[in-house]
Motif scaffolding. Structure first.
Motif, PDB file in Angstrom:
ATOM      1  N   MET A  39      -1.860  -6.926   2.237  1.00 25.77           N
ATOM      2  CA  MET A  39      -0.457  -7.173   1.892  1.00 25.77           C
ATOM      3  C   MET A  39      -0.009  -6.244   0.755  1.00 25.77           C
ATOM      4  O   MET A  39       1.086  -5.681   0.792  1.00 25.77           O
ATOM      5  CB  MET A  39      -0.232  -8.631   1.485  1.00 25.77           C
ATOM      6  CG  MET A  39      -0.512  -9.661   2.575  1.00 25.77           C
ATOM      7  SD  MET A  39       0.536  -9.505   4.024  1.00 25.77           S
ATOM      8  CE  MET A  39      -0.593  -8.673   5.162  1.00 25.77           C
ATOM      9  N   LEU A  40      -0.851  -6.074  -0.249  1.00 32.95           N
ATOM     10  CA  LEU A  40      -0.534  -5.182  -1.366  1.00 32.95           C
ATOM     11  C   LEU A  40      -0.484  -3.729  -0.906  1.00 32.95           C
ATOM     12  O   LEU A  40       0.407  -2.959  -1.313  1.00 32.95           O
ATOM     13  CB  LEU A  40      -1.539  -5.367  -2.504  1.00 32.95           C
ATOM     14  CG  LEU A  40      -1.446  -6.707  -3.223  1.00 32.95           C
ATOM     15  CD1 LEU A  40      -2.642  -6.891  -4.150  1.00 32.95           C
ATOM     16  CD2 LEU A  40      -0.133  -6.818  -3.985  1.00 32.95           C
ATOM     17  N   TYR A  41      -1.421  -3.338  -0.073  1.00 34.00           N
ATOM     18  CA  TYR A  41      -1.449  -1.975   0.462  1.00 34.00           C
ATOM     19  C   TYR A  41      -0.151  -1.690   1.220  1.00 34.00           C
ATOM     20  O   TYR A  41       0.472  -0.633   1.026  1.00 34.00           O
ATOM     21  CB  TYR A  41      -2.673  -1.805   1.369  1.00 34.00           C
ATOM     22  CG  TYR A  41      -2.700  -0.509   2.133  1.00 34.00           C
ATOM     23  CD1 TYR A  41      -3.079   0.675   1.497  1.00 34.00           C
ATOM     24  CD2 TYR A  41      -2.360  -0.448   3.476  1.00 34.00           C
ATOM     25  CE1 TYR A  41      -3.115   1.874   2.190  1.00 34.00           C
ATOM     26  CE2 TYR A  41      -2.390   0.741   4.176  1.00 34.00           C
ATOM     27  CZ  TYR A  41      -2.759   1.904   3.531  1.00 34.00           C
ATOM     28  OH  TYR A  41      -2.801   3.083   4.219  1.00 34.00           O
ATOM     29  N   GLU A  42       0.265  -2.602   2.066  1.00 35.89           N
ATOM     30  CA  GLU A  42       1.484  -2.396   2.841  1.00 35.89           C
ATOM     31  C   GLU A  42       2.715  -2.322   1.941  1.00 35.89           C
ATOM     32  O   GLU A  42       3.637  -1.550   2.194  1.00 35.89           O
ATOM     33  CB  GLU A  42       1.668  -3.521   3.870  1.00 35.89           C
ATOM     34  CG  GLU A  42       0.672  -3.458   4.999  1.00 35.89           C
ATOM     35  CD  GLU A  42       0.782  -4.592   5.982  1.00 35.89           C
ATOM     36  OE1 GLU A  42       0.238  -4.460   7.094  1.00 35.89           O
ATOM     37  OE2 GLU A  42       1.404  -5.634   5.652  1.00 35.89           O
ATOM     38  N   ARG A  43       2.731  -3.127   0.897  1.00 38.55           N
ATOM     39  CA  ARG A  43       3.887  -3.166  -0.003  1.00 38.55           C
ATOM     40  C   ARG A  43       3.940  -1.985  -0.960  1.00 38.55           C
ATOM     41  O   ARG A  43       5.015  -1.495  -1.292  1.00 38.55           O
ATOM     42  CB  ARG A  43       3.854  -4.468  -0.792  1.00 38.55           C
ATOM     43  CG  ARG A  43       5.191  -4.770  -1.467  1.00 38.55           C
ATOM     44  CD  ARG A  43       5.189  -6.116  -2.113  1.00 38.55           C
ATOM     45  NE  ARG A  43       4.610  -5.928  -3.446  1.00 38.55           N
ATOM     46  CZ  ARG A  43       4.087  -6.892  -4.155  1.00 38.55           C
ATOM     47  NH1 ARG A  43       4.037  -8.123  -3.679  1.00 38.55           N
ATOM     48  NH2 ARG A  43       3.589  -6.662  -5.343  1.00 38.55           N
ATOM     49  N   LEU A  44       2.779  -1.513  -1.412  1.00 37.80           N
ATOM     50  CA  LEU A  44       2.737  -0.505  -2.475  1.00 37.80           C
ATOM     51  C   LEU A  44       2.365   0.909  -2.049  1.00 37.80           C
ATOM     52  O   LEU A  44       2.449   1.826  -2.868  1.00 37.80           O
ATOM     53  CB  LEU A  44       1.759  -0.965  -3.568  1.00 37.80           C
ATOM     54  CG  LEU A  44       2.090  -2.312  -4.214  1.00 37.80           C
ATOM     55  CD1 LEU A  44       0.984  -2.727  -5.164  1.00 37.80           C
ATOM     56  CD2 LEU A  44       3.435  -2.271  -4.911  1.00 37.80           C
TER      57      LEU A  44
END
Length: 181
Positions: free
Chosen positions: A174-179
């Protein structure tokens, strides 16, 4: 303060997957103590994504006495030291039969740093090709299936996915996709 120092160590138990040891230690203030440590080799966990669906595996987990859905993950046989990306590709192929055209490292996880030295690497696998699994003997009861993103999230919230590494890996995704740039 100085870190905890190991004064002595003794092996208590060993099998093909882990070693349990007891260490006599000296704390920063000089007082003695002990630590029980489970040494296990590094593992790789793979989030296989094909569009908006994700591949999970389900198997009986003896220590908790129940079947559990989780992302494919594992260690190399005989505690071998294998490069993380190679181990990830191997686990994905072995447990699901999938092969990935792209494998991106998302991060690293410590399993239970209060009692275990085991660390793992999380990978995102895309550009997927289907094939037949090459499961180990211990994985003979394993099932594998694709799930839409929303179902994976519902399974986590409903307690159907309770594997801590899988839940933490999902957070990394989720963090990878967002950032990501």
């Amino acid at each position: 303060m100085d870190p905890i120092q190991r004064v002595a160590s003794r092996e208590v138990y060993r099998n093909n997957w882990m070693t349990v040891r007891e260490d006599e230690i000296r704390r920063p203030d000089g007082s003695p103590g002990i630590f029980g440590v489970i040494d296990k080799p590094a593992y790789a966990l793979v989030i296989a994504q094909d569009g908006d669906r994700f591949r999970l595996v389900e198997q009986f987990r003896y220590p908790v006495g129940a079947r559990r859905w989780e992302f494919p993950q594992g260690t190399a046989p005989d505690r071998a030291d294998v490069p993380p990306a190679e181990l990830a590709a191997r686990e994905l192929r072995e447990e699901t039969g999938l092969r990935a055209g792209s494998m991106v490292a998302l991060g690293q996880l410590d399993v239970a740093p209060g009692m275990s030295s085991q660390r793992g690497w999380v990978f995102l696998a895309t550009d997927i090709t289907e094939g037949e699994p090459e499961r180990e003997l211990e994985e003979q009861d394993m099932r594998s299936a694709w799930f839409p993103r929303g179902d994976v999230e519902k399974m986590i919230l409903a307690g159907e996915i309770t594997d801590a590494q899988s839940v933490a890996a999902w957070a990394q995704l989720m963090l990878y996709e967002r950032l990501r740039p």
